[in-house]
Design an enzyme around this catalytic site. Structure first.
Site, PDB file in Angstrom:
ATOM      1  N   ARG A  57      59.314 -15.874  -5.939  1.00  0.00           N
ATOM      2  CA  ARG A  57      59.643 -16.025  -4.641  1.00  0.00           C
ATOM      3  C   ARG A  57      61.074 -16.971  -4.483  1.00  0.00           C
ATOM      4  O   ARG A  57      61.908 -16.624  -3.621  1.00  0.00           O
ATOM      5  CB  ARG A  57      58.613 -17.008  -4.071  1.00  0.00           C
ATOM      6  CG  ARG A  57      57.227 -16.181  -4.095  1.00  0.00           C
ATOM      7  CD  ARG A  57      56.023 -16.927  -3.342  1.00  0.00           C
ATOM      8  NE  ARG A  57      55.705 -18.297  -3.850  1.00  0.00           N
ATOM      9  CZ  ARG A  57      54.771 -18.460  -4.852  1.00  0.00           C
ATOM     10  NH1 ARG A  57      54.064 -17.479  -5.359  1.00  0.00           N
ATOM     11  NH2 ARG A  57      54.507 -19.694  -5.180  1.00  0.00           N
ATOM     12  N   LYS A 148      58.986 -23.618  13.819  1.00  0.00           N
ATOM     13  CA  LYS A 148      58.192 -22.530  14.410  1.00  0.00           C
ATOM     14  C   LYS A 148      56.766 -22.748  14.261  1.00  0.00           C
ATOM     15  O   LYS A 148      56.182 -23.268  13.047  1.00  0.00           O
ATOM     16  CB  LYS A 148      58.759 -21.278  13.599  1.00  0.00           C
ATOM     17  CG  LYS A 148      57.677 -19.879  13.968  1.00  0.00           C
ATOM     18  CD  LYS A 148      57.770 -18.994  12.992  1.00  0.00           C
ATOM     19  CE  LYS A 148      56.411 -18.316  12.508  1.00  0.00           C
ATOM     20  NZ  LYS A 148      56.708 -17.329  11.832  1.00  0.00           N
ATOM     21  N   TYR A 364      50.461 -14.456   8.913  1.00  0.00           N
ATOM     22  CA  TYR A 364      51.816 -14.814   8.319  1.00  0.00           C
ATOM     23  C   TYR A 364      51.716 -15.729   7.123  1.00  0.00           C
ATOM     24  O   TYR A 364      51.084 -16.535   7.076  1.00  0.00           O
ATOM     25  CB  TYR A 364      52.942 -15.517   9.433  1.00  0.00           C
ATOM     26  CG  TYR A 364      54.030 -14.778   9.296  1.00  0.00           C
ATOM     27  CD1 TYR A 364      55.132 -15.089   8.578  1.00  0.00           C
ATOM     28  CD2 TYR A 364      53.986 -13.332   9.990  1.00  0.00           C
ATOM     29  CE1 TYR A 364      56.482 -14.202   8.698  1.00  0.00           C
ATOM     30  CE2 TYR A 364      55.077 -12.585   9.941  1.00  0.00           C
ATOM     31  CZ  TYR A 364      56.381 -13.014   9.207  1.00  0.00           C
ATOM     32  OH  TYR A 364      57.272 -12.199   9.087  1.00  0.00           O
TER      33      TYR A 364
HETATM   34  P1  13P Z   1      57.831  -9.987  12.184  1.00  0.00           P
HETATM   35  O1  13P Z   1      59.314  -9.938  12.811  1.00  0.00           O
HETATM   36  O2  13P Z   1      57.788  -9.543  10.963  1.00  0.00           O
HETATM   37  O3  13P Z   1      57.216  -9.890  13.248  1.00  0.00           O
HETATM   38  O4  13P Z   1      57.807 -11.939  12.039  1.00  0.00           O
HETATM   39  C1  13P Z   1      58.658 -12.847  12.535  1.00  0.00           C
HETATM   40  C2  13P Z   1      57.820 -14.111  12.607  1.00  0.00           C
HETATM   41  O5  13P Z   1      58.376 -14.880  12.079  1.00  0.00           O
HETATM   42  C3  13P Z   1      56.219 -13.843  12.857  1.00  0.00           C
HETATM   43  O6  13P Z   1      55.914 -15.174  13.080  1.00  0.00           O
END
Ligand code: 13P
Length: 364
Positions: A57, A148, A364
């Site tokens: 990673r 985020k 995610y």
């Molecule tokens: P994708 O562009 O792969 O949808 O992911 C962006 C992201 O940060 C989702 O939380």
């Protein structure tokens, strides 16, 4: 100053947040989302037969962040995962300092993942508020300036429900408030998943409703909008829909949904790619930036899959492919930078070009 309203953020902090948000959405630039959790990164590596070890990673992230020349020409910021903030390149420079040196702003995913929303029809919310203030303060001290948090909403016959929309909007608002107090620009990400058979119109109406809940919650929590970014889905028909739409139709629906719900004070909109192929995501972003409707915010990218699919395909875990893989990243970054200005000519196809990157019920 009226005593009716508390001063939630001091003017110096407000100015700092507005400046970070502005730099993240500088013309022709967008964000690389490289914040895949250990398990999600593992799935990407597994696809190219690379073992999901900490060292692999690290190597993969080094490949991304050391792309030369000029990753920063089209990439203003990179979203990291906690593990990556503590890792270094092979010369011993921390990844945070590598990005800083390139003039790229380091960011961090601070949510702890999607969890079931009890009492709902298979809907979800996102956890991670416990200890968030302390974590944000630590990240800020490390040189990280934005964050985020991703929530997901699902389209089905009866969803998203009022319960899911209000809960997710509220948790995103609480996260945003904690980030701003710590000096981090919050990226507010209420993602309407693309799973489903619904048409474009349904996607637009649901996105509009979700965003309306979102901005009411941000107002309720006294969020300083100029120091925030919105990370929404683009409005497209569901992945299993039988009624396709052109990029121009998707773009109009997207801008309509945003213009009806997102205040002009918001610094910028940074779209996720949501399982679209690399090329589709870029073409849609380009079309969005050509819609003849009022667009008071920067409209750019914060792509994960749509910036990394060709990179992974070119790399295959082999040192001799690193340069080729980096070239793929630079190519996608340039294409999306052009698309964010409405100037993409469709001439930058990558190794994963039109391959769908859709993952059912994506985590995610
Ligand atoms: P994708 O562009 O792969 O949808 O992911 C962006 C992201 O940060 C989702 O939380």
């Amino acid at each position: 100053m009226s005593t009716r309203f508390a001063q939630y953020l001091d003017p110096v902090k407000e100015a700092e947040l507005a400046d970070i948000a502005k730099r993240l959405t500088a013309p022709g630039k967008g964000i690389l989302a490289a914040d895949e959790s250990v398990s999600t990164c593992g799935k990407r590596l597994q696809d190219i037969n690379v073992e999901n070890s900490e060292e692999n990673r690290r190597k993969y992230r080094e490949l991304l962040f050391s792309a030369e020349p000029d990753l920063n020409e089209h990439v203003s910021g990179v979203i990291l995962f906690d593990e990556t903030t503590k890792q270094s390149d092979s010369s011993g420079n921390t990844f945070i300092s590598v990005l800083e040196k390139k003039g790229i702003i380091p960011g961090i995913k601070v949510d702890k993942g999607v969890v079931p929303l009890a009492g709902s029809l298979n809907e979800c919310t996102t956890t991670g508020l416990d200890g968030l203030k302390e974590r944000c303060e630590e990240y800020k001290a490390m040189g990280i300036h934005f964050a985020k948090w991703r929530c997901v909403l699902k389209i089905s016959k009866f969803t998203p429900s009022y319960q899911a929309m209000i809960e997710n909007a509220n948790v995103l608002a609480r996260y945003a408030s904690i980030c701003q107090q710590a000096g981090l620009v919050p990226i507010v990400e209420p993602e309407v998943l693309p799973d489903g058979e619904h048409d474009l119109e349904t996607s637009r109406r649901v996105t509009e409703e979700v965003l309306a809940f979102q901005y009411k919650a941000l107002a309720d929590h006294h969020i300083f909008l100029e120091g925030t970014l919105l990370k929404p889905n683009m409005v497209t028909p569901g992945m299993q829909s039988s009624t396709p739409a052109t990029p121009e139709q998707c773009a109009v629906a997207t801008v309509q949904a945003l213009s009806r719900t997102v205040p002009p004070a918001v610094a910028g909109v940074v779209f996720l790619s949501g399982g679209q192929s690399e090329e589709d995501a870029t073409v849609h972003l380009n079309a969005i930036n050509n819609v003849p409707l009022r667009r008071p915010w920067a409209l750019t990218f914060s792509f994960g899959r749509a910036l990394q699919a060709s990179v992974l395909a070119a790399w295959q875990g082999k040192d001799e492919n690193i340069q080729d893989a980096q070239n793929e990243l630079l190519k996608r970054a340039k294409a999306n930078g052009e698309a964010s200005l409405g100037k993409y000519k469709g001439d930058q196809g990558g190794a994963a070009g039109n391959k769908s990157l859709f993952v059912k019920d994506h985590a995610y």
